[in-house]
Design a protein around this motif. Sequence first.
Motif, PDB file in Angstrom:
ATOM      1  N   GLU A 195      28.988  36.532  20.608  1.00 13.78           N
ATOM      2  CA  GLU A 195      28.876  37.381  21.772  1.00 13.78           C
ATOM      3  C   GLU A 195      29.650  36.690  22.889  1.00 13.78           C
ATOM      4  O   GLU A 195      29.744  35.463  22.922  1.00 13.78           O
ATOM      5  CB  GLU A 195      27.409  37.550  22.166  1.00 13.78           C
ATOM      6  CG  GLU A 195      26.617  38.311  21.118  1.00 13.78           C
ATOM      7  CD  GLU A 195      25.241  38.741  21.627  1.00 13.78           C
ATOM      8  OE1 GLU A 195      25.158  39.848  22.166  1.00 13.78           O
ATOM      9  OE2 GLU A 195      24.286  37.975  21.486  1.00 13.78           O
ATOM     10  N   SER A 221      19.628  48.019  28.898  1.00  8.97           N
ATOM     11  CA  SER A 221      19.367  46.634  28.506  1.00  8.97           C
ATOM     12  C   SER A 221      18.212  46.568  27.512  1.00  8.97           C
ATOM     13  O   SER A 221      17.279  47.362  27.580  1.00  8.97           O
ATOM     14  CB  SER A 221      19.026  45.810  29.749  1.00  8.97           C
ATOM     15  OG  SER A 221      18.320  44.650  29.370  1.00  8.97           O
ATOM     16  N   GLY A 222      18.285  45.603  26.616  1.00 11.30           N
ATOM     17  CA  GLY A 222      17.180  45.382  25.674  1.00 11.30           C
ATOM     18  C   GLY A 222      16.217  44.318  26.172  1.00 11.30           C
ATOM     19  O   GLY A 222      15.230  44.010  25.520  1.00 11.30           O
ATOM     20  N   THR A 223      16.520  43.713  27.319  1.00  9.80           N
ATOM     21  CA  THR A 223      15.675  42.614  27.799  1.00  9.80           C
ATOM     22  C   THR A 223      15.165  42.810  29.220  1.00  9.80           C
ATOM     23  O   THR A 223      14.304  42.079  29.667  1.00  9.80           O
ATOM     24  CB  THR A 223      16.459  41.275  27.774  1.00  9.80           C
ATOM     25  OG1 THR A 223      17.550  41.387  28.688  1.00  9.80           O
ATOM     26  CG2 THR A 223      16.976  40.944  26.395  1.00  9.80           C
TER      27      THR A 223
HETATM   28  C1  16G Z   1      19.213  38.645  24.041  1.00 16.33           C
HETATM   29  C2  16G Z   1      20.006  38.360  22.807  1.00 16.33           C
HETATM   30  C3  16G Z   1      21.450  38.180  23.142  1.00 16.33           C
HETATM   31  C4  16G Z   1      21.960  39.396  23.875  1.00 16.33           C
HETATM   32  C5  16G Z   1      21.100  39.698  25.067  1.00 16.33           C
HETATM   33  C6  16G Z   1      21.477  41.032  25.664  1.00 16.33           C
HETATM   34  C7  16G Z   1      19.258  37.162  20.829  1.00 16.33           C
HETATM   35  C8  16G Z   1      18.730  35.859  20.282  1.00 16.33           C
HETATM   36  N1  16G Z   1      19.515  37.170  22.141  1.00 16.33           N
HETATM   37  O1  16G Z   1      19.234  37.554  24.914  1.00 16.33           O
HETATM   38  O2  16G Z   1      22.143  37.999  21.954  1.00 16.33           O
HETATM   39  O3  16G Z   1      23.275  39.204  24.298  1.00 16.33           O
HETATM   40  O4  16G Z   1      19.750  39.778  24.670  1.00 16.33           O
HETATM   41  O5  16G Z   1      20.591  41.371  26.680  1.00 16.33           O
HETATM   42  O6  16G Z   1      19.399  38.130  20.119  1.00 16.33           O
HETATM   43  P1  16G Z   1      20.579  42.818  27.316  1.00 16.33           P
HETATM   44  O7  16G Z   1      20.198  43.812  26.243  1.00 16.33           O
HETATM   45  O8  16G Z   1      19.581  42.703  28.420  1.00 16.33           O
HETATM   46  O9  16G Z   1      21.961  43.074  27.830  1.00 16.33           O
END
Ligand code: 16G
Length: 529
Positions: free
Chosen positions: A369, A499-501
């Motif tokens: 990434e 976003s996934g986080t």
């Molecule tokens: C997490 C992921 C990372 C990704 C990021 C995207 C793992 C271990 N970590 O930190 O790879 O780039 O999420 O975040 O899978 P976002 O969905 O908030 O953009």
Amino acid sequence: DPLFQKAAEVSKQHPKPDIKFSYGTAGFRALADNLDSVMFRMGLLAVLRSKAKNGQVIGVVVTASHNPVHDNGVKLVDPFGEMLQPSWERHASELANAQDVAEVLRGVVTEHSVDWNVPAKVFIARDTRPSGKQFVQALVEGVEALGGSHQDYGVLATPQLHYMVRCANTAGEYGEATEEGYYHKISKAFLHLRSLSGKTDVPVIKLDGANGVGALKIKEMAQHLNGTLSIWVCNDGSTGKLNEKCGADFVKLHQCAPEGMVITPGDRCVTFDGDADRVLYFYFNKENKFCLLDGDRIATLMVGYLKDKLDKTGVSLERGLGIVQTAYANGSSTSYAESTLGVPVACAKTGVKHVHHKAEEFDIGVYFEANGHGTVLFTKDVVDKMKAIVQDSDASTERHKAAEKFLSMVDLINQTVGDAMSDMLVVETILYEKGWSLDDWGAAYTDLPNRQRKVTIKDRTVIKTTDSERKTTAPEGLQEEIDKLVAGYKSARSFVRPSGTEDVVRVYAEADTREAVDSLAREVSQIVY
Ligand code: 16G
Ligand code: ZN
């Protein structure tokens, strides 16, 4: 339910706050104050997962990576050292949110026909966060409530725990499941490659340890490198705070040097994130301009090196060498890989589990990434073919040397997951062989100016994407509007994804100039509202 009675009882000592948890891209992540019940329950789930996998070791890492120090998180590691299988993420979320843990446990046991007589084993490690220690205790209580056994590795970098799990489940074939075993395997491969180089100079590295676990562990690793690298560790946690104005995520996002480092132009700088599974290089050039060498750049360096060795050995492969990127990969890196290196590029959705599985489609799959997380996966076929060449060919031939170097690279790389320490030593090996400075490396191609923005909307789940997140399918008309805006700029590209986080929508844009890209990112952000 007698099987789960103890779990239900002990669970009362780990009350669940009134919060909806969700096992996201990188497991659970939240304010540490809210995570005690989740930790206990992940101890329970790890036992079931281990039983469901015939008693193979399952890993649990307590970390929130690049998040601030008051956060924490937890994720499970599957038997081969890879991320938890996506179908079990649902169980993790259900268990974390359950009022009645016994009911969810029973459901999992039934759904997967888990054999209760199989003994379960769980490996546990944590990063340097102060909340980690008590969380490991909660996890252990969970493991024990279901009669599982555990091994607590204390503080480890995330990729070190992934490595331990793989070692334990492959009867030592991958290495020894101890911290010393990890340093030994990697340093041995590195030193062997150094000895094959015929050079003796000692490069100097300035490393930003993000005030986290990577700073501690790279010092241990350095002890094993017999003085072949000089590593100055800055932000080693002795004074600064974890991830505060430092670390790979900070450097990538702000496109500037971290605090806590004194840098002069030409210095070779490296930055790790808070749990040492991401790495980036950076430097200041002669004009004192900040230059970032990101994950895309590291991937192309590795691909170029492996392709050279592959060509020299003449090994033919069914599925070949390929590179896996995400939508965030800089367009220049994609065309460099395709046109200059002549290597196929695949694209996968953001998140390690997606890119990792895509990379398994190649014999040699390099995935990264842009944020610095990545590694290389090798099939048994390519490793066996290289071993055969080393055995059968004359040691003085180019072919033999290339195969020997290739095999040492395989040992140097942590194939379970992206690993900042291992990746850094891979980069150091390749730059050393080529005799490249960071400036030489940076000259391979020029990144298109790019910009990321966050937009907060009422419900980010209304945005649906396709084509590895490069296009939207909902809301209706959004993609057409983005296309229209992009058409107004040169060499431009833009996409939006939830976003996934975090509870935000991310906007990415690239274009031929700084001004153009800022304007495009702004315009696209406006239509996301
Ligand atoms: C997490 C992921 C990372 C990704 C990021 C995207 C793992 C271990 N970590 O930190 O790879 O780039 O999420 O975040 O899978 P976002 O969905 O908030 O953009
Ligand atoms: Zn991380």
